[in-house]
Design an enzyme around this catalytic site. Structure first.
Site, short mmCIF file in Angstrom:
data_model
loop_
_atom_site.label_atom_id
_atom_site.label_comp_id
_atom_site.label_asym_id
_atom_site.label_seq_id
_atom_site.Cartn_x
_atom_site.Cartn_y
_atom_site.Cartn_z
N GLY C 43 5.16 -60.46 -76.81
CA GLY C 43 5.59 -59.18 -77.37
C GLY C 43 5.21 -59.09 -78.83
CG LEU C 44 6.24 -55.66 -81.29
CD1 LEU C 44 7.24 -54.77 -82.03
CD2 LEU C 44 4.83 -55.21 -81.64
CB ALA C 45 8.17 -62.00 -82.11
N GLY C 46 5.66 -62.65 -80.42
CA GLY C 46 4.79 -63.67 -79.85
C GLY C 46 3.31 -63.38 -80.07
CG HIS C 267 21.04 -46.70 -77.76
ND1 HIS C 267 21.24 -45.35 -77.70
CD2 HIS C 267 20.10 -46.90 -78.71
CE1 HIS C 267 20.42 -44.76 -78.57
NE2 HIS C 267 19.73 -45.67 -79.19
NE ARG C 331 20.73 -47.14 -82.27
CZ ARG C 331 19.54 -47.73 -82.16
NH1 ARG C 331 19.46 -49.00 -81.87
NH2 ARG C 331 18.44 -47.04 -82.34
CG HIS C 423 19.04 -50.42 -76.95
ND1 HIS C 423 17.96 -50.02 -76.20
CD2 HIS C 423 18.68 -50.27 -78.24
CE1 HIS C 423 17.00 -49.65 -77.02
NE2 HIS C 423 17.39 -49.81 -78.26
CD GLU C 447 16.15 -58.10 -78.03
OE1 GLU C 447 15.07 -57.54 -77.76
OE2 GLU C 447 17.22 -57.83 -77.46
CG LEU C 463 9.71 -51.55 -83.09
CD1 LEU C 463 8.98 -50.22 -83.10
CD2 LEU C 463 9.33 -52.33 -81.85
#
Lengths: 222, 256, 659
Positions: C43-46, C267, C331, C423, C447, C463
Site C-alpha cells: 500500500g502507500l507505506a509498503g 466513521h 467523527r 473505518h 496504519e 495518506l
C-alpha cells in the site's frame, strides 16, 4: 529488429499500415466514383469514355495503378496477419458473449465485409479492368461504356454489384473514422466532424456506385 | 432483515487450475435479496457449497467499493455485467429478475490465463507498467509541487486517464483481447503532464513493445472497451498513444 | 517496569528530525547492494518504502496478497492528504499541522513523531506531483486545496474523490519501475504467515504462495511491515475484504509489542447495513456533512416516510447538542450521537439502525442563491429545489450516484440513511522513533503501526502518514540499524529458525484442514464481529468488555474445534487464507477488549460509558492514562502491559469542547 521497422511490424505499426492503406483506398474511391458519376450526364457515355480512356492510358495513372494494387494487397495481408494474431490472443472463447451490448456489428465484422468486397472485386476486375488492359496491350479500340451497358443487362450481376457496394458501405462506416483514430488524428473539436463526414461518405459513395448498374439495368441512362 | 425472494440459476465456470480443462456448472439459488451485491450473492452460493461439502467458487475481489480493480467476472456476456460504469462488486441483484439464468465466466485472453474458476492472472498489466509506466524520479529528487503550473484542462484530462483501475474489462470484452485502452490510459496520463515529458517517447515505445510481448491482440477500434470500462476511460487515449508512438518511431532519435 | 525505549532524539522539538538525519549512520553504496530488505505490504507505506529503499541501492523483496501491488486498500481513500504547504496563505505551518494532529488525536500521540510527520508532509506533495499524480488544480495551473474536519486552514490536497487511488498508483509506478530494473523482486499473491527471528533479530519471513500453496522462506537483513489496519476484526467495516491483521499479529506473537489496540475510528457517515448478507460497508465522504443536516424523528418508532414528517417533529440532534459545531463535530462525537439516538429507539429505516442525512434545506438555500443570481428574487419552492439540486449534483454527484447504486433509493428525493461504521484503526504494532518494533530489525509503517494518530485520526491524515513513513522516514531510520549489519552475510534459509518457523506454519495449516467441522470461516468471523461491535464498538463498559472477553475465548475454542476449511493446502484456497486471518482476528479481538477494559477513561475513538461528563461527553484521565499501552504476548490469552508515558513539552493538554 530496428526501432524503425518496428514502426510497421508492432501491433500499432500494423494498424498504421491498415489505416494508411485504407485512407489511400478511400482516396481512390473518390476518383472512381467521380468518373462513374459521369454516366449520369446521359450523353451516351461520351464524357465517361473520355475519362475512362484517360485513366487507361495516362502514364501517371498507370503507375498509380500499381500503387493501388499494392495498397489493396498490403491492406489484405495486414488484415490477415492481424486477424490471426487477434484470434490467437483469445484461444478459449466465451461460452456466452454479448458483443452487441457494446459495439456495432459492422465494426466487429470488417474481415467478413472485406472478404465480401474482395469477392466482388474479383468479379469487378474481370468485368472491367481486364478488358481494358487487353485493349491497351492489343491496341484495340475499347468502348468502356458499351461494355458496361452490356454487362449490366444481367439481373444477377446487378444484384452482386449492389451487395458488393453495400458491403463497401458498412466497411467504410467503420473504416473511415477508424483510420483517423488509428493514425492518432483525434481532437475534441474535429473528431465529431470526421465522424459525420465518414458517415455521409459511407452512404453517398456506395449509393452512387450502386446507381450505375441499377440505372443501366432499368435503362435510365443509355 | 431482508432475506429476499429472488430465485436464480447460475452457470458458473469451474476450473480446477491453470492446467486442467473447465466447464460451466449449474447452481440453483433461492431467497436472494435484490439489495445484495453480485459478489454477496456469490458469498451465499459459497456458503451453501461449503455446507454441502463442495468446493466454493474462487473469484477475485477485495475492496468491494469499485476502486481496487480486483473483481473480474464476465456476466451474461459482458464484463462486470449489464450496468454501465460499475464494477462487479457494485452491481446489485436488483439489476436482475426473479427466475433469471446468469452465466458467469472468467476474463478470457491468452495474456490472462485462468488460475482457478473465475480468477485470472493479470500480472501482464504489472509488467507493462514496469516497462515504462512511470516518471523516473527518485524519492527526494522533486522540486516544489507548484513550480510547474499545469493548465487545469490538461490536469483534468490526465486525471480522467489516471482513473483506470486496471481491472482488465477492456481486454475481456475486446473481440481481439487487446490491452490498448489500459496501456493508452497510462501513456496519456503521463504524456499530458509536464512531468512526463522527458520520457514521453521512450515510455510509449517500451510499453507498446511489452504489451505486444504479453500476447494481447490488436485494436480494431470497435469501441467495446470504452463502452464496458467501469471508469469510462475514453478511446481518445488510444488515439493519443498512437500519435505519440508514430512520433516516437518516425521523429524521435531515441532507439527503444 | 517498562522495557520500552522510544529512542526519541534529544533536543528541541523542531530540531529533532533535522539533527537525527544529520547524525544517523550511513551505509555506503557498495554495502547497500549486499543488504537485503523484506517489505511486506504494497500500500502507500509498503510500496513507497520498497521503491525508495531500492532507489537507495538496497536489495528489496516486496510481498502482497493481492494479484497486484496496485490493489492495496490505500486505493480506496477518498478525501485527501494533508500537507503544511500554506499555498492558500491562510496561516498554515508545520507547527499548526503538528498541533491539529495531536489535538485531533485527543492527546494520546507522541509529540516527536507527529512533528516529524508535519515536517515531511510538504515533501510528500512535491514527490507525488513529480511522479505525475494528477492532483486537483485551479485555472491558474496551481494546486487546489480543500478544508477538512478538525482544522481551520485549507491544507488538504486531493484528486476528486480518488486521492488514495492516485497516490497509490504513484507509489505503485515507482515500485514497478524498480521491479523493471530488477532492484525489487515482487511477490504478488503471497501472504506472510510468520517472521523468522534469529538471535533476537528479525531475519526473514515465511510466506505462502497463494496460488500453489507452497510455503517459502525468505531471508532479509531487516523486515518492514506495511500491512495496514485491522478494522476487519469487526467483520463489517469499510476495509477491503482481504484487509487483515495476520502479519502484525504474527510478529506480535514473536515478541513485537502491540500498542493501543482498542483505538478504533468509527466513521459517522456510512451506508447502513441492509441485511445479513452484507459483506462490507461503504463510506460516504465526510464532506457531505457540510451540506447535509442530520436528524431523526422526535417520536419513537416513527414509521412514516421522511417526507411525511413535519419540520417540528424532527430532532436535529447534533445541532441541538452541539450548537457551535452542529453537523460538523468530529467523527467520534458524531458517531456516538447517532448510536445514542438509535439505541433510544429513534432510528429510521427497516433496521432502525440509521439516521437521516438530509440535503433539502441546503438544496433550497442553494436554489434561492441561484435564482437570485438569475434575477429572480422571489422564487417559488419548486424553482428553488430544481436549481438547488443542480448545485448539489455538481458538488456531490458521484457520491449520490454511488448511494443510489447501493441502496436503490434516490437521494435527491429522499434523505440519505446513514450509520457509523468501522473505518480505521489507530492502534497497531508499537514502534520507536525509528519505526522499529521491539524486535530489532523489524520495522512497522503506515496504519499497521500505532505511532501518529493517538486516539483519533483526523481526516486526510492517513495518506500523509503512510507516505511519510515509506518515502521519508523509514529509508533514513533503517540505515541506523543496517549500518551495523554490513558484516552479516545472508543467512541460508535452511537455518533451524527458518525450518522451525515453517513447520509451525505448516502445522497450523494442517490443523485447519483436519478439523473438518460444521461451520464456515465466515460464520465465526461474523460472530466475532458481532461481539466486537456490540461490546467493544462505539461505546464500551466494564461489564460488556468482561463478557466479550469470555465470549471471544469461547468462540476461539469453538473455532478450533468446529471450523470447516474445504480444499487442500497445495492449491489456490481462499477459505484457507480466511481461516488464518480469522484465527488471528479472534486473538486480537480479545486483546482489544482487554486494552479497552484497562483504559479507564474515554478518549478519541475509545469511549467508556463509565467515563463521561454529565452531558454524555468523553472524559479523559490525563493523570492516570496519558500513556501508550503496549502489550506483550505471553501465551494464549495472556498479555503483559507495558506503559510508554506520553510527555507533552510543547503542547498544553486541554479537554476538547465542541459545544
Amino acid at each position: 529488429m530496428s526501432s524503425l521497422s518496428k514502426a510497421f511490424t508492432s501491433s500499432i505499426g500494423k494498424k498504421f499500415v491498415m489505416g494508411l492503406t485504407g485512407l489511400f483506398l478511400i482516396s481512390f474511391l473518390i476518383v472512381h466514383v467521380s468518373i462513374n458519376a459521369l454516366i449520369f450526364l446521359n450523353d451516351g457515355g461520351e464524357t465517361f469514355n473520355v475519362a475512362a480512356d484517360f485513366m487507361a492510358h495516362n502514364i501517371v495513372i498507370r503507375i498509380m495503378e500499381v500503387g493501388l494494387f499494392l495498397g489493396i494487397i498490403l491492406h489484405i495481408v495486414q488484415a490477415i496477419m492481424l486477424t490471426s494474431q487477434n484470434n490467437a490472443a483469445r484461444p478459449e472463447k466465451y461460452a456466452y458473449n454479448k458483443p452487441q451490448a457494446n459495439s456495432k456489428w459492422y465494426s466487429r465484422s470488417m474481415g467478413l465485409l472485406g472478404t465480401l468486397i474482395l469477392m466482388f472485386l474479383v468479379l469487378h476486375l474481370y468485368h472491367f479492368w481486364w478488358p481494358t488492359k487487353v485493349s491497351v496491350y492489343t491496341h484495340q479500340e475499347h468502348n468502356t461504356f458499351q461494355n458496361i451497358v452490356m454487362i449490366f443487362q444481367e439481373e444477377w450481376v446487378v444484384a452482386v454489384y449492389v451487395l458488393g457496394v453495400i458491403s463497401l458501405g458498412y466497411h467504410l462506416l467503420h473504416g473511415f473514422q477508424s483510420s483517423f483514430q488509428t493514425m492518432g488524428w483525434n481532437h475534441k473539436k474535429w473528431t465529431p466532424v470526421v465522424k459525420t463526414v465518414g458517415v455521409w461518405f459511407s452512404i453517398i459513395v456506395p449509393i452512387i456506385f450502386a446507381l450505375m448498374p441499377i440505372a443501366i439495368y432499368f435503362g435510365w441512362v443509355s | 432483515m431482508s432475506t429476499g425472494n429472488m430465485n436464480l440459476t447460475l452457470q458458473v465456470w469451474r476450473q480446477k487450475n491453470s492446467k486442467s480443462a473447465g466447464k460451466l456448472v449449474d447452481y440453483k439459488l433461492s431467497d436472494i435479496s435484490p439489495d445484495m451485491s453480485f459478489l454477496e450473492m456469490f458469498d451465499v452460493l459459497n456458503e451453501q457449497l461449503i455446507n454441502k461439502g463442495e468446493e466454493p467458487v474462487v473469484f477475485d475481489h477485495d475492496c468491494r467499493e469499485g476502486i481496487c480493480g480486483m473483481c473480474s467476472m464476465f456476466i451474461n456476456g459482458q464484463p462486470h455485467g449489464p450496468k454501465d460504469l460499475v464494477t462487479t462488486c457494485q452491481l446489485h441483484m436488483r439489476s436482475f429478475n426473479d427466475g433469471d439464468t446468469i452465466v458467469v465466466e472468467p476474463w478470457r485472453a491468452k495474456a490472462f490465463p485462468v488460475i482457478k474458476d473465475l480468477a485470472v492472472d493479470r500480472s501482464a498489466f504489472d509488467r507493462i507498467i514496469a516497462s515504462g509506466g512511470f516518471v523516473s524520479v527518485n524519492t527526494g529528487n522533486a522540486q516544489d509541487a507548484n513550480a510547474l503550473p499545469i493548465p487545469k484542462i490538461q490536469a483534468d484530462a490526465a486525471f480522467e486517464a489516471a482513473a483506470c483501475i486496471g481491472c482488465g474489462a477492456c481486454v475481456a470484452t475486446c473481440k481481439n483481447a487487446s490491452a490498448m485502452l489500459f496501456v493508452s490510459a497510462k501513456v496519456s496520463q503521463l504524456a499530458l503532464l509536464p512531468q512526463g515529458q522527458p520520457e514521453r517517447y521512450r515510455r510509449v515505445q517500451s510499453m507498446v513493445a511489452q504489451m505486444d510481448e504479453e500476447g494481447f491482440g490488436n485494436c480494431t477500434n470497435t469501441g467495446a472497451c470504452e463502452a464496458e470500462c467501469p471508469k469510462g476511460i475514453s478511446l481518445e487515449n488510444i488515439a493519443r498513444m498512437n500519435r505519440d508512438y508514430f512520433s516516437a518511431k518516425f521523429i524521435s532519435e531515441e532507439e527503444v | 517496569m517498562s522495557k520500552l525505549n522510544s529512542n526519541i532524539p534529544a533536543g528541541e522539538l523542531t530540531q529533532k528530525w533535522t539533527k537525527y538525519k544529520s547524525s544517523v549512520p550511513l551505509v555506503n553504496p557498495a554495502n547497500k547492494r549486499s543488504l537485503e530488505v523484506i517489505v511486506v505490504g504494497s500500500g502507500l507505506a509498503g510500496a513507497s518504502a520498497a521503491a525508495t529503499l531500492a532507489e537507495m541501492g538496497y536489495k528489496v523483496k516486496c510481498f502482497c496478497f493481492q494479484d497486484s501491488p496496485r490493489r492495496a486498500h490505500s486505493i480506496a481513500a477518498q478525501g485527501g492528504i494533508n500537507a503544511a504547504k500554506n499555498y492558500q496563505n491562510d496561516g498554515d505551518s508545520t507547527y499548526r499541522l503538528f498541533y491539529d494532529t495531536i489535538k485531533g488525536g485527543d492527546y494520546r500521540a507522541r509529540e516527536a513523531n507527529v512533528h516529524r510527520l508535519a515536517e515531511v508532509s510538504a515533501n510528500i506533495i512535491d514527490q507525488c506531483v513529480a511522479q505525475g499524480v494528477p492532483l486537483a488544480r485551479e485555472y491558474g495551473g496551481l494546486l487546489d486545496n480543500r478544508s477538512f474536519g478538525g482544522t481551520q486552514v485549507q491544507r488538504t490536497f486531493y484528486a476528486a474523490g480518488q486521492t488514495g487511488q492516485q497516490l497509490l498508483l504513484g507509489a505503485y509506478s515507482a515500485l514497478e519501475r524498480q521491479v523493471g530494473m530488477g532492484k525489487v523482486q515482487m511477490y504478488t499473491r503471497h501472504e506472510m504467515l510468520d517472521v523468522v527471528v534469529i538471535d533476537g533479530k528479525a531475519r526473514g519471513i515465511i510466506a505462502r504462495n497463494l496460488i500453489t500453496g507452497e510455503l517459502e522462506r525468505h531471508f532479509g537483513h531487516a523486515v518492514v511491515l506495511g500491512t495496514g489496519g485491522y478494522g476487519n476484526v469487526f467483520y463489517l467495516s469499510t476495509n477491503a475484504m482481504g484487509s487483515n491483521v495476520t502479519a502484525a499479529w504474527k510478529v506480535h506473537k514473536k515478541g513485537a509489542f502491540f500498542a493501543n489496540p482498542c483505538y478504533t475510528q468509527i466513521h459517522p457517515t456510512c451506508i447502513p447495513v441492509s441485511g445479513d448478507h452484507q459483506s462490507k460497508l461503504t463510506l460516504m465522504s465526510e464532506s457531505l456533512r457540510n451540506d447535509g443536516r442530520i436528524w431523526v424523528p422526535k417520536k419513537k418508532d416513527d414509521t412514516r416516510k421522511a417526507s411525511d414528517i413535519p419540520e417540528d417533529e424532527r430532532d436535529y440532534y447534533l445541532e441541538r447538542r452541539y450548537p457551535a459545531f452542529g453537523n460538523l463535530v468530529p467523527r467520534d462525537v458524531a458517531s456516538r450521537a447517532a448510536k445514542e439516538r438509535c439505541d433510544a429507539g429513534y432510528g429510521v429505516g427497516a433496521s432502525k439502525l440509521a439516521v437521516y442525512l438530509d440535503f433539502k434545506a441546503n438544496t433550497e438555500r442553494y436554489g434561492r442563491i441561484e435564482a437570485s443570481k438569475a434575477g429572480n428574487h422571489n422564487p417559488d419552492k419548486e424553482t428553488c429545489m430544481r436549481l438547488g439540486t443542480a448545485v448539489i449534483k455538481e458538488k456531490y454527484g458521484n457520491l449520490f450516484d454511488m448511494y443510489a447504486q447501493i441502496t436503490g433509493e434516490n437521494p435527491y428525493e429522499t434523505p440519505m440513511r446513514i450509520y457509523p461504521a468501522v473505518h480505521y484503526t489507530m492502534g497497531g504494532v508499537w514502534v520507536d522513533y525509528d519505526l522499529m518494533t521491539t524486535i530489532p530489525g523489524l520495522y512497522c509503517t503506515g496504519e499497521a503501526n500505532f505511532s501518529d494518530h493517538g486516539a483519533n485520526r483526523l481526516g486526510a491524515s492517513a495518506l500523509m502518514q503512510g507516505l511519510a513513513d515509506g518515502y521519508f522516514v523509514l529509508p533514513y531510520t533503517i540505515g541506523s540499524y543496517l549500518s551495523k549489519e554490513i558484516a552479516t552475510k545472508p543467512i541460508p534459509t535452511d537455518h533451524p529458525a527458518f525450518v522451525e518457523a515453517e513447520n509451525e506454519v505448516k502445522a497450523t495449516i494442517d490443523k485447519f484442514l483436519s478439523i473438518n467441522g460444521t461451520k464456515s470461516v465466515d460464520h465465526f468471523h461474523k460472530r466475532l464481529g458481532h461481539i466486537m461491535w456490540e461490546k467493544c464498538g462505539m461505546a464500551r463498559n466494564k461489564e460488556g468488555l468482561t463478557q466479550a472477553i469470555q465470549e471471544i475465548q469461547d468462540l476461539r475454542r469453538e473455532f478450533w474445534a468446529d471450523v470447516k476449511v474445504p480444499g487442500s493446502a497445495d492449491e489456490f484456497n481462499p477459505e484457507l487464507e480466511k481461516a488464518h486471518r480469522v484465527a488471528d482476528f479472534i486473538e486480537l479481538g480479545e486483546l482489544m477488549c482487554k486494552d479497552a477494559l484497562n483504559r479507564e477513561e474515554s478518549c478519541g475513538g475509545h469511549f467508556r460509558e463509565e467515563h463521561q461528563t454529565e452531558e454524555g461527553e468523553a472524559k479523559r484521565d490525563d493523570e492516570n492514562y496519558a500513556y501508550v499501552a503496549a502489550w506483550e504476548y505471553k501465551g494464549v490469552s495472556e498479555f503483559e502491559l507495558h506503559k510508554e508515558e506520553l510527555i507533552y513539552e510543547n503542547i498544553k493538554v486541554a479537554q476538547r469542547n465542541y459545544k
